[in-house]
Every structure is written in C-alpha cells, then in structure tokens.
Design an enzyme around this catalytic site. Structure first.
Site, PDB file in Angstrom:
ATOM      1  N   HIS A   1       0.867  -1.174   0.000  1.00  0.00           N
ATOM      2  CA  HIS A   1       0.000   0.000   0.000  1.00  0.00           C
ATOM      3  C   HIS A   1       0.911   1.234   0.000  1.00  0.00           C
ATOM      4  CE1 HIS A   1      -2.866   2.913   1.705  1.00  0.00           C
ATOM      5  NE2 HIS A   1      -3.827   2.068   1.395  1.00  0.00           N
TER       6      HIS A   1
ATOM      7  N   ASP B   1       2.908  -4.524   8.158  1.00  0.00           N
ATOM      8  CA  ASP B   1       1.702  -3.738   7.934  1.00  0.00           C
ATOM      9  C   ASP B   1       0.532  -4.708   8.065  1.00  0.00           C
ATOM     10  OD1 ASP B   1      -0.530  -2.530   6.931  1.00  0.00           O
ATOM     11  OD2 ASP B   1       0.426  -1.764   5.111  1.00  0.00           O
TER      12      ASP B   1
ATOM     13  N   GLN C   1      -4.680  -4.983   6.952  1.00  0.00           N
ATOM     14  CA  GLN C   1      -5.705  -5.910   6.455  1.00  0.00           C
ATOM     15  C   GLN C   1      -5.757  -7.206   7.257  1.00  0.00           C
ATOM     16  OE1 GLN C   1      -8.021  -5.195   4.343  1.00  0.00           O
ATOM     17  NE2 GLN C   1      -7.166  -3.212   3.765  1.00  0.00           N
TER      18      GLN C   1
ATOM     19  N   LYS D   1     -10.682  -0.374  10.407  1.00  0.00           N
ATOM     20  CA  LYS D   1     -10.857  -1.525   9.522  1.00  0.00           C
ATOM     21  C   LYS D   1     -11.283  -2.766  10.293  1.00  0.00           C
ATOM     22  CE  LYS D   1      -7.330   0.036   6.235  1.00  0.00           C
ATOM     23  NZ  LYS D   1      -8.053   0.441   5.023  1.00  0.00           N
TER      24      LYS D   1
ATOM     25  N   CYS E   1      -4.609   2.263  -3.866  1.00  0.00           N
ATOM     26  CA  CYS E   1      -3.365   2.794  -3.280  1.00  0.00           C
ATOM     27  C   CYS E   1      -2.187   1.861  -3.534  1.00  0.00           C
ATOM     28  CB  CYS E   1      -3.505   3.054  -1.783  1.00  0.00           C
ATOM     29  SG  CYS E   1      -4.741   4.287  -1.385  1.00  0.00           S
TER      30      CYS E   1
HETATM   31  C1  PLP Z   1      -2.409  -2.890   3.569  1.00  0.00           C
HETATM   32  C2  PLP Z   1      -2.767  -1.516   4.015  1.00  0.00           C
HETATM   33  N1  PLP Z   1      -1.843  -0.743   4.574  1.00  0.00           N
HETATM   34  C3  PLP Z   1      -2.115   0.495   5.005  1.00  0.00           C
HETATM   35  C4  PLP Z   1      -3.364   1.038   4.879  1.00  0.00           C
HETATM   36  C5  PLP Z   1      -3.595   2.432   5.363  1.00  0.00           C
HETATM   37  O1  PLP Z   1      -4.494   2.451   6.401  1.00  0.00           O
HETATM   38  P1  PLP Z   1      -4.986   3.860   6.959  1.00  0.00           P
HETATM   39  O2  PLP Z   1      -5.581   4.575   5.814  1.00  0.00           O
HETATM   40  O3  PLP Z   1      -5.963   3.506   8.019  1.00  0.00           O
HETATM   41  O4  PLP Z   1      -3.766   4.547   7.485  1.00  0.00           O
HETATM   42  C6  PLP Z   1      -4.372   0.264   4.286  1.00  0.00           C
HETATM   43  C7  PLP Z   1      -5.746   0.751   4.092  1.00  0.00           C
HETATM   44  O5  PLP Z   1      -6.100   1.702   3.487  1.00  0.00           O
HETATM   45  C8  PLP Z   1      -4.066  -1.026   3.850  1.00  0.00           C
HETATM   46  O6  PLP Z   1      -4.993  -1.776   3.269  1.00  0.00           O
END
Ligand code: PLP
Lengths: 413, 165
Positions: A122, A199, A202, A225, A365
């Site tokens: 991401h 990370d 998910q 999430k 993203c």
């Molecule tokens: C794998 C992953 N990493 C990071 C994020 C970023 O999360 P957030 O927008 O809550 O910071 C997301 C979701 O958007 C994600 O799916």
C-alpha cells in the site's frame, strides 16, 4: 457458526437502503461498519466521561485515562504483546509507519543502507520509506510479486545483504487478498539481523496476531478496519527498540521535564503520544475488540472462507470476468479483485453501485502493483463477518448485468 | 430492458458510448504547440492532450487547427475527451476556453444542459453523470487538462500539467 442474520442486527447501517435497494456493503478493506456497541461507547464517552487524560487529578480525568488505558491493555492482549506500554496509539496505520520512518529511520539508517519492501505494498508502506530513503541516501529494494499476486520470497534472498537494515511488508494484500508468507520473511530477516515491520492493516481485522511468536519488531494497524472508530491506529514495537528511538512529535504529554533550552522525554508509550490523544475513539475501540473476540477469529475465518469461496466460484465461472490474485483459499483471504473484460473498473463499479452494492474500484493505493499487472485498476469486493452468501450472489448478478449492458451496447471493442 | 438498466442507460447514453468507440481524434501531435497532461489521482486515469495552432493573429485568436488526445480511462473520461476534441477543433483559443468553461459549469450544476451553446449540443448527454459527483471528475478531466494547456504561451511548446484534487 456465524449467523450473519443475527450479527447484522448489531450494525444499524446495514438496514439502510441505497439507490432504492438494500445496501450490500462489500468495501470492508477500505473501512468496516460499526456495531451499535461501538457507537454507544462513543456517545457514552461524551455524555459521561469526557475529560482530558493524564492531566487532571479530578475524577473525570481519571475515568477518561482509565478508558484509554483499558483499551491499550486490550490491544496488547489481542496481539500478544508482553507490555501495554509497547502499544502506541496513532491516528491510523499510515501514521504508525511514518512514526517508525521518522523516529527509527532518521536515527538508525545511514547512507548506503537498504530497505527491503515488496511490490504489492500500500502507498502508506512505500511513500514514507521513499521519503526517508531520499533524505538519507538509503536504497529501496523490492520482493517481486508473481503474476498470481503471491510474493516470490525465494528469489528475494538474493536481494538480501548485510546492508539490509529493515524489511517492511504487508501481511495481507489490500489489492489482491494474497496472504504473505509472514514467517518465511521474518526468518529471512532474522538470518541477516534486519529490523522488521508488518503492515497488518488488512490482517488484524480478520486473523489472530501473536507478535511474540512472530518476533516482529514493529506492527501497525487501524481500528477503523476492524469495527472500531476512525482516527485511532496502533503501532506495536519491541520495548528496547522503542526506547532507543527518537521521539516523533514534540509537545505536551511526551515530555518528562522541560527547560527553556531542552527537554527530557517521557516513558513509553507517552514518549510517542504528543498532545491530547484521540480519547473518545481510543475508548470506543475497546468495544470493537470485545465484539470481535465475542464472535471469535476462528469463526470469522471460517465464515470469510465460505464467502470468498463462493465469490471465487461464481465470478470465476463467468467468462467475461478476470480475477487477479492466487484464487486459492489457502493463499488468498477476505477479498476478491477482478475486472470485467474490456470494461474500466470505474464503469464496472458504477454499474454495481446502481444495484446498491458498495465495492471499491481503482488502484487501491497500489499503483506500482497495478503497473506490474499492466491494468489501470480493479474492482474489489471485500468481505467481513456480517456479509452473507446471498450478498455475494447479488454481486454476481450485478456483475453479469454490467457485462451484458456494455456488451449489448457494444461499447467495448 | 431489464430492471435497473434504466439508470445505467441514463448514465451511459448512446451518444457517450458512440464517442467512447470513436477513434477520430485519438492520437498525439508530434509537433504540437500545446501539450498538456492530466491525471486523476482518485482512479489513476491519465490523459494527454496535444494541439497545433494556426500561426495568424494574437495568442487568443489563434485557432486549434488540430486537437488530439491519448490516454486510458473509463467510458466517461474517454467519451468526454473525444467529444471535446470534435467540438473544439477549429475554434480560437479564447472560444475553446469559453466553451470548456461552459461545459464545466454544466457538470458542476451551475448551469443547465439546455443553456449549453449549440456547439456543445452533444455534451448534453453528460447530464446523467451529474448525479454521481465521484464521476464528474472523469467527465471534466480532459477539459481541465486543455484549459491548463491553453494557459502556457503556445510558442514555448511547454508541457503543462493538470492535477485533479
Ligand atoms: C495494507 C494496508 N496498509 C495500510 C493502509 C492504510 O491504512 P490507513 O488509511 O488507516 O492509514 C491500508 C488501508 O487503506 C491497507 O490496506
């Protein structure tokens, strides 16, 4: 066994209609819906306990402080952390990763060092590293993604060197649903003494976590999430590493003593929590964790497997649909990413939205991953504990309707 | 017509689908006076507009002798690009800018489709898109990218960039 009909009653928004049809919410990878317990906890905080934390000695301040610290302890237990003070509250996964990039990266990375990421990250586990790499003269390397969306860890071994200081990777891909070989990557990192960051944005909503069994140095995820409120995220870090790091933001709460020309810093976790924290949302996150644990991660996994299995089989049987990712329930979880032949994902998702079904379309993203797969984006349906097999079938009907509409119109060459 | 198709039909009107299929104005002009690149970061869609201008007159009265677009994107952004190229080719810089402004105003609901100048008659087919704010940007990307391009002094052949928010 999960009875979605029963669970759905706990989520007020799920009885809504959208575009004249009952809402089918399949955008859980973006954010999940909130159970009544979480919503009530927010209201109750503001109606009964609202005060700033760590600052007053009055009763309300103590109650508010206790609520935040109760959630912190619950998060620590949820992820198997030895100490609550290794759980730092941030706004979200993105801020957690940026915290590590600044407070750890600035201090410990040197010119010529290398960071190993993967091609499916991401943007929030890529851009912070690009920024620090530019500043420090650090090189970024990437574990390649095979065409089926799985990480080619074996070929990644040749990317390792004594200069590899950090390996940061997503446990579960938000774009394709592919499950990373977490233990294999961590073992690889151990073999060269690299620091590790997972990370888990998910992963955390769907599967159990044991940071001590994994032995990772950092882990990041977002409450929103996993049934919790927006604006609250978690960074877990090993105690000795957090202690050795620089602070992140400077200000109130993160200090021990302040003089005009310098300050000394507070203990963990407050060293990293400058300013008034997101008290209400931290308090309400507690109810989300209770809810998930009440249902049980085993049950959640079993239910999601059934949903994904159905989605892979109904969408997979449609000749005009191309599914990306492993397409195998042991290597893919929680979501399915696909395109309708010749149709841009935005047109497909608009057609699906007209049926009252919320899916996400676009690059998720993950622009570098989309470039690698040579597609502008995908349509993504992501599932959670309150989704039903009937909803998956409604998605399939909407997809075939969209395919028929655009084919009939012969819009697409 | 199957149930539910009426909304789809209203959004993706036949005119739009015809423009989407049309290749008449697709391409890139090598020796162009205007190059402009537009990106919609929400979806990653990209478009490149190039135009050659006639040599006569002051900057505002030079005409768009040829107007071309390339890129990838959804039906709405591609159809909108094709329609724009067809409608604006041959007009002066000042006229093109004015019509682009008129199209944007219609998409943003500041004016009605009926109020569009006759030259943009076909653009009334985008009326259905206005109900979907997230898709309005798809429809306006090409026009915004062109407006950005028309800002640069043509002689410089400088490349401009339109960044959607
Ligand atoms: C794998 C992953 N990493 C990071 C994020 C970023 O999360 P957030 O927008 O809550 O910071 C997301 C979701 O958007 C994600 O799916």
């Amino acid at each position: 066994m999960i009875d979605p009909a029963k669970i759905r009653k706990d989520f007020p928004i799920l009885s809504r209609r959208v575009r004249g049809k009952p809402l089918v919410y399949l955008d859980n990878a973006a954010t999940t819906q909130k159970p009544r317990a979480v919503i009530e906890s927010l209201v109750s905080f503001y109606e009964r306990h609202n005060a700033n934390v760590h600052r007053g000695v009055h009763e309300l301040s103590e109650e508010a402080t206790n609520l935040v610290e109760t959630t912190r302890a619950k998060v620590a237990a949820l992820i198997g952390a030895k100490h609550s003070h290794c759980v730092i509250f941030t706004r979200n996964t993105t801020e957690s990763i940026n915290l590590v990039a600044h407070a750890w990266g600035r201090k410990f990375l040197k010119e010529g060092d290398e960071i190993l990421l993967t091609e499916l990250e991401h943007h929030s586990n890529l851009v912070p590293w690009q920024m620090i790499a530019q500043e420090k003269g650090v090189k970024l390397r990437f574990i390649p993604v095979a065409h089926d969306g799985t990480l080619d860890v074996d070929s990644a071994r040749r990317l390792l060197s004594p200069r590899t200081k950090l390996i940061a990777f997503s446990a579960l891909s938000n774009a394709l649903g592919s499950v990373s070989p977490i233990e294999k990557i961590l073992a690889m990192a151990r073999s060269i003494g690299a620091t590790t960051l997972i990370d888990a944005a998910q992963w955390a909503p769907h599967r159990p976590i044991d940071v001590r069994a994994w032995g990772c140095d950092f882990l990041a995820f977002s409450a929103h999430k996993m049934l919790g409120p927006t604006g609250i995220g978690v960074l877990y870090g090993k105690e000795e590493i957090l202690d050795a790091m620089n602070p992140f933001l400077g200000g109130g709460d993160m200090i021990r003593q302040v003089f005009l020309d310098h300050s000394t810093y507070n203990v963990l976790p407050y060293k990293f929590e400058a300013g008034t924290p997101n008290i209400a949302d931290a308090a309400a996150f507690d109810a989300a964790i209770d809810y998930l644990q009440g249902v049980g991660f085993d049950e959640i996994e079993r239910h999601e497997r059934a949903l994904l299995g159905r989605a892979l089989s109904v969408l997979g049987s449609m000749s005009e649909v191309e599914i990306y990712g492993p397409k195998d329930l042991d290597r893919q979880a929680c979501l399915v990413s696909f395109n309708i032949a010749g149709l841009h994902p935005h047109d497909a998702s608009t057609a699906i939205d007209l049926e009252g079904i919320a899916v996400r379309a676009g690059h998720h993203c993950c622009q570098p991953l989309m470039a690698k797969l040579k597609i502008p984006g995908t349509v993504r349906a992501s599932f959670y504990l309150y989704n039903t097999l009937e909803e998956v079938d409604r998605l399939a009907v909407a997809v075939s309707k969209a395919a028929r509409f655009f084919k009939k119109e012969e819009a697409i060459a | 017509m199957a149930e539910g198709d009426s909304e789809l039909q209203d959004l993706y009107r036949d005119v739009l689908l015809d423009y989407f299929k049309s290749a008449t104005h697709k391409g890139e002009i090598a020796e162009a006076d205007i190059h402009s690149h537009g990106v919609n970061p929400v979806c990653g869609d990209e478009i490149k507009i190039s135009a050659s201008l006639t040599k006569d007159g002051g900057q505002e009265s030079r005409r768009l002798a040829r107007l071309r677009y390339t890129g990838h994107g959804c039906v709405i952004s591609q159809a909108s690009s094709a329609m724009m190229a067809e409608a604006l080719e041959g007009l002066s810089v000042a006229e093109a800018r004015e019509l682009a402004g008129a199209f944007k105003s219609m998409m943003l609901r500041e004016t009605t489709p009926e109020a569009l100048p006759e030259r943009l008659g076909e653009a009334r087919a985008f009326e259905g898109v206005r109900k979907y704010p997230m898709r309005v940007k798809c429809a306006t990307l090409a026009w915004n990218t062109l407006i950005e391009g028309l800002r640069a002094p043509p002689a410089s052949a400088a490349s401009t960039e339109f960044k959607e928010k």
